[in-house]
Design a protein around this motif. Structure first.
Motif, PDB file in Angstrom:
ATOM      1  N   PHE A 215       0.822  -1.211   0.000  1.00  0.00           N
ATOM      2  CA  PHE A 215       0.000   0.000   0.000  1.00  0.00           C
ATOM      3  C   PHE A 215       0.855   1.259   0.000  1.00  0.00           C
ATOM      4  O   PHE A 215       0.618   2.184  -0.779  1.00  0.00           O
ATOM      5  N   VAL A 216       1.866   1.323   0.849  1.00  0.00           N
ATOM      6  CA  VAL A 216       2.667   2.534   1.019  1.00  0.00           C
ATOM      7  C   VAL A 216       3.676   2.727  -0.104  1.00  0.00           C
ATOM      8  O   VAL A 216       3.821   3.821  -0.636  1.00  0.00           O
ATOM      9  N   LYS A 217       4.383   1.648  -0.484  1.00  0.00           N
ATOM     10  CA  LYS A 217       5.454   1.774  -1.472  1.00  0.00           C
ATOM     11  C   LYS A 217       5.151   1.115  -2.807  1.00  0.00           C
ATOM     12  O   LYS A 217       5.915   1.269  -3.753  1.00  0.00           O
TER      13      LYS A 217
ATOM     14  N   ARG B 145     -18.930 -12.749  14.286  1.00  0.00           N
ATOM     15  CA  ARG B 145     -18.861 -12.910  15.738  1.00  0.00           C
ATOM     16  C   ARG B 145     -18.223 -11.695  16.403  1.00  0.00           C
ATOM     17  O   ARG B 145     -18.619 -11.282  17.487  1.00  0.00           O
ATOM     18  N   TRP B 146     -17.200 -11.131  15.756  1.00  0.00           N
ATOM     19  CA  TRP B 146     -16.520  -9.961  16.303  1.00  0.00           C
ATOM     20  C   TRP B 146     -17.236  -8.657  15.960  1.00  0.00           C
ATOM     21  O   TRP B 146     -16.832  -7.592  16.408  1.00  0.00           O
ATOM     22  N   LYS B 147     -18.288  -8.751  15.142  1.00  0.00           N
ATOM     23  CA  LYS B 147     -19.037  -7.570  14.695  1.00  0.00           C
ATOM     24  C   LYS B 147     -18.114  -6.552  14.009  1.00  0.00           C
ATOM     25  O   LYS B 147     -18.083  -5.376  14.356  1.00  0.00           O
ATOM     26  N   CYS B 148     -17.333  -7.066  13.055  1.00  0.00           N
ATOM     27  CA  CYS B 148     -16.418  -6.206  12.310  1.00  0.00           C
ATOM     28  C   CYS B 148     -16.494  -6.546  10.828  1.00  0.00           C
ATOM     29  O   CYS B 148     -17.117  -7.528  10.434  1.00  0.00           O
ATOM     30  N   ALA B 149     -15.860  -5.713  10.023  1.00  0.00           N
ATOM     31  CA  ALA B 149     -15.821  -5.938   8.581  1.00  0.00           C
ATOM     32  C   ALA B 149     -14.802  -7.023   8.246  1.00  0.00           C
ATOM     33  O   ALA B 149     -13.904  -7.314   9.038  1.00  0.00           O
ATOM     34  N   PHE B 150     -14.962  -7.632   7.076  1.00  0.00           N
ATOM     35  CA  PHE B 150     -14.049  -8.675   6.609  1.00  0.00           C
ATOM     36  C   PHE B 150     -13.709  -8.422   5.149  1.00  0.00           C
ATOM     37  O   PHE B 150     -14.568  -8.037   4.357  1.00  0.00           O
ATOM     38  N   MET B 151     -12.450  -8.632   4.804  1.00  0.00           N
ATOM     39  CA  MET B 151     -12.022  -8.475   3.420  1.00  0.00           C
ATOM     40  C   MET B 151     -10.868  -9.429   3.158  1.00  0.00           C
ATOM     41  O   MET B 151     -10.036  -9.654   4.026  1.00  0.00           O
ATOM     42  N   GLU B 152     -10.836  -9.989   1.955  1.00  0.00           N
ATOM     43  CA  GLU B 152      -9.710 -10.818   1.544  1.00  0.00           C
ATOM     44  C   GLU B 152      -8.795 -10.000   0.647  1.00  0.00           C
ATOM     45  O   GLU B 152      -9.263  -9.219  -0.188  1.00  0.00           O
ATOM     46  N   THR B 153      -7.482 -10.189   0.820  1.00  0.00           N
ATOM     47  CA  THR B 153      -6.489  -9.419   0.073  1.00  0.00           C
ATOM     48  C   THR B 153      -5.357 -10.324  -0.398  1.00  0.00           C
ATOM     49  O   THR B 153      -5.236 -11.454   0.053  1.00  0.00           O
ATOM     50  N   SER B 154      -4.548  -9.766  -1.279  1.00  0.00           N
ATOM     51  CA  SER B 154      -3.282 -10.391  -1.652  1.00  0.00           C
ATOM     52  C   SER B 154      -2.275  -9.279  -1.875  1.00  0.00           C
ATOM     53  O   SER B 154      -2.398  -8.497  -2.817  1.00  0.00           O
ATOM     54  N   ALA B 155      -1.285  -9.210  -0.990  1.00  0.00           N
ATOM     55  CA  ALA B 155      -0.223  -8.221  -1.176  1.00  0.00           C
ATOM     56  C   ALA B 155       0.592  -8.566  -2.420  1.00  0.00           C
ATOM     57  O   ALA B 155       1.077  -7.680  -3.119  1.00  0.00           O
TER      58      ALA B 155
ATOM     59  N   ASN C 188      -7.195  -5.980  -3.673  1.00  0.00           N
ATOM     60  CA  ASN C 188      -7.917  -5.342  -2.566  1.00  0.00           C
ATOM     61  C   ASN C 188      -7.030  -4.605  -1.559  1.00  0.00           C
ATOM     62  O   ASN C 188      -7.493  -4.268  -0.469  1.00  0.00           O
ATOM     63  N   VAL C 189      -5.770  -4.325  -1.892  1.00  0.00           N
ATOM     64  CA  VAL C 189      -4.893  -3.637  -0.940  1.00  0.00           C
ATOM     65  C   VAL C 189      -5.339  -2.192  -0.752  1.00  0.00           C
ATOM     66  O   VAL C 189      -5.558  -1.740   0.374  1.00  0.00           O
TER      67      VAL C 189
ATOM     68  N   GLU D 232     -11.189   1.439   3.017  1.00  0.00           N
ATOM     69  CA  GLU D 232     -12.293   1.051   3.900  1.00  0.00           C
ATOM     70  C   GLU D 232     -11.969   1.360   5.356  1.00  0.00           C
ATOM     71  O   GLU D 232     -12.826   1.823   6.110  1.00  0.00           O
ATOM     72  N   LEU D 233     -10.727   1.126   5.785  1.00  0.00           N
ATOM     73  CA  LEU D 233     -10.329   1.495   7.145  1.00  0.00           C
ATOM     74  C   LEU D 233     -10.472   2.997   7.365  1.00  0.00           C
ATOM     75  O   LEU D 233     -10.936   3.441   8.411  1.00  0.00           O
ATOM     76  N   LEU D 234     -10.069   3.777   6.372  1.00  0.00           N
ATOM     77  CA  LEU D 234     -10.214   5.229   6.456  1.00  0.00           C
ATOM     78  C   LEU D 234     -11.688   5.612   6.549  1.00  0.00           C
ATOM     79  O   LEU D 234     -12.072   6.453   7.364  1.00  0.00           O
ATOM     80  N   ASN D 235     -12.523   4.972   5.743  1.00  0.00           N
ATOM     81  CA  ASN D 235     -13.962   5.254   5.790  1.00  0.00           C
ATOM     82  C   ASN D 235     -14.565   4.894   7.142  1.00  0.00           C
ATOM     83  O   ASN D 235     -15.391   5.640   7.678  1.00  0.00           O
ATOM     84  N   LEU D 236     -14.162   3.748   7.702  1.00  0.00           N
ATOM     85  CA  LEU D 236     -14.663   3.350   9.020  1.00  0.00           C
ATOM     86  C   LEU D 236     -14.256   4.368  10.079  1.00  0.00           C
ATOM     87  O   LEU D 236     -15.044   4.715  10.959  1.00  0.00           O
ATOM     88  N   ASP D 237     -13.018   4.869  10.001  1.00  0.00           N
ATOM     89  CA  ASP D 237     -12.546   5.850  10.968  1.00  0.00           C
ATOM     90  C   ASP D 237     -13.281   7.175  10.809  1.00  0.00           C
ATOM     91  O   ASP D 237     -13.641   7.811  11.789  1.00  0.00           O
ATOM     92  N   LYS D 238     -13.530   7.587   9.574  1.00  0.00           N
ATOM     93  CA  LYS D 238     -14.269   8.837   9.340  1.00  0.00           C
ATOM     94  C   LYS D 238     -15.689   8.744   9.901  1.00  0.00           C
ATOM     95  O   LYS D 238     -16.179   9.679  10.510  1.00  0.00           O
ATOM     96  N   LYS D 239     -16.338   7.585   9.703  1.00  0.00           N
ATOM     97  CA  LYS D 239     -17.689   7.393  10.246  1.00  0.00           C
ATOM     98  C   LYS D 239     -17.668   7.472  11.770  1.00  0.00           C
ATOM     99  O   LYS D 239     -18.530   8.068  12.385  1.00  0.00           O
TER     100      LYS D 239
END
Length: 134
Positions: free
Chosen positions: A27-29, A77-87, A92-93, A99-106
């Motif tokens: 994501f960063v580099k 069970r954890w009441k959280c979002a789920f996503m599959e990725t491949s670095a 989805n990276v 999505e993390l940014l959107n969750l934090d903004k909300k």
């Protein structure tokens, strides 16, 4: 109007070798390393009310340690979002971190609406709780 910060802190944790550092590096580099480099992560704060996302990395692998359904069930069970990725393949990276940014903004909008944040905050107060746990 409150000052907005573009600084975000993300805490990534999980078992060794699952691709935490690879996701961040991709994501960063925009790079991927085939070699394994152990990284040490520590959590020192309370995670209540912090956006949490369960991530199934290495979705490009044919042999899966955890099936998609199991990841989805755990996220429910954890009441959280789920996503599959491949670095490795960059699947989805960007979407993960967006999505993390959107969750934090909300979460921040909810805090502001509830009146828990004033317009005059120190930098430390603005950054407090800016951790997203995956």
């Amino acid at each position: 109007m409150p000052e907005q910060s573009n600084d975000y802190r993300v805490v990534v944790f999980g078992a060794g070798g699952v691709g935490k550092s690879s996701l961040v590096l991709r994501f960063v580099k925009g790079t991927f390393r085939d070699t394994y480099i152990p990284t040490i992560l520590a959590i020192k704060s309370n995670v209540e009310a912090i956006p949490i996302m369960l991530v199934g990395n290495k979705s490009d692998e044919t042999h899966r340690e955890v099936e998609t359904k199991d990841g989805e069930d755990q996220a429910n069970r954890w009441k959280c979002a789920f996503m599959e990725t491949s670095a490795k393949t960059n699947h989805n990276v960007t979407e993960l971190f967006q999505e993390l940014l959107n969750l934090d903004k909300k979460r921040n909008m909810s805090l502001n609406i509830d009146g828990k944040h004033s317009g005059k905050q120190s930098r430390a107060e603005r950054l407090k709780g800016k951790c997203s746990v995956m």
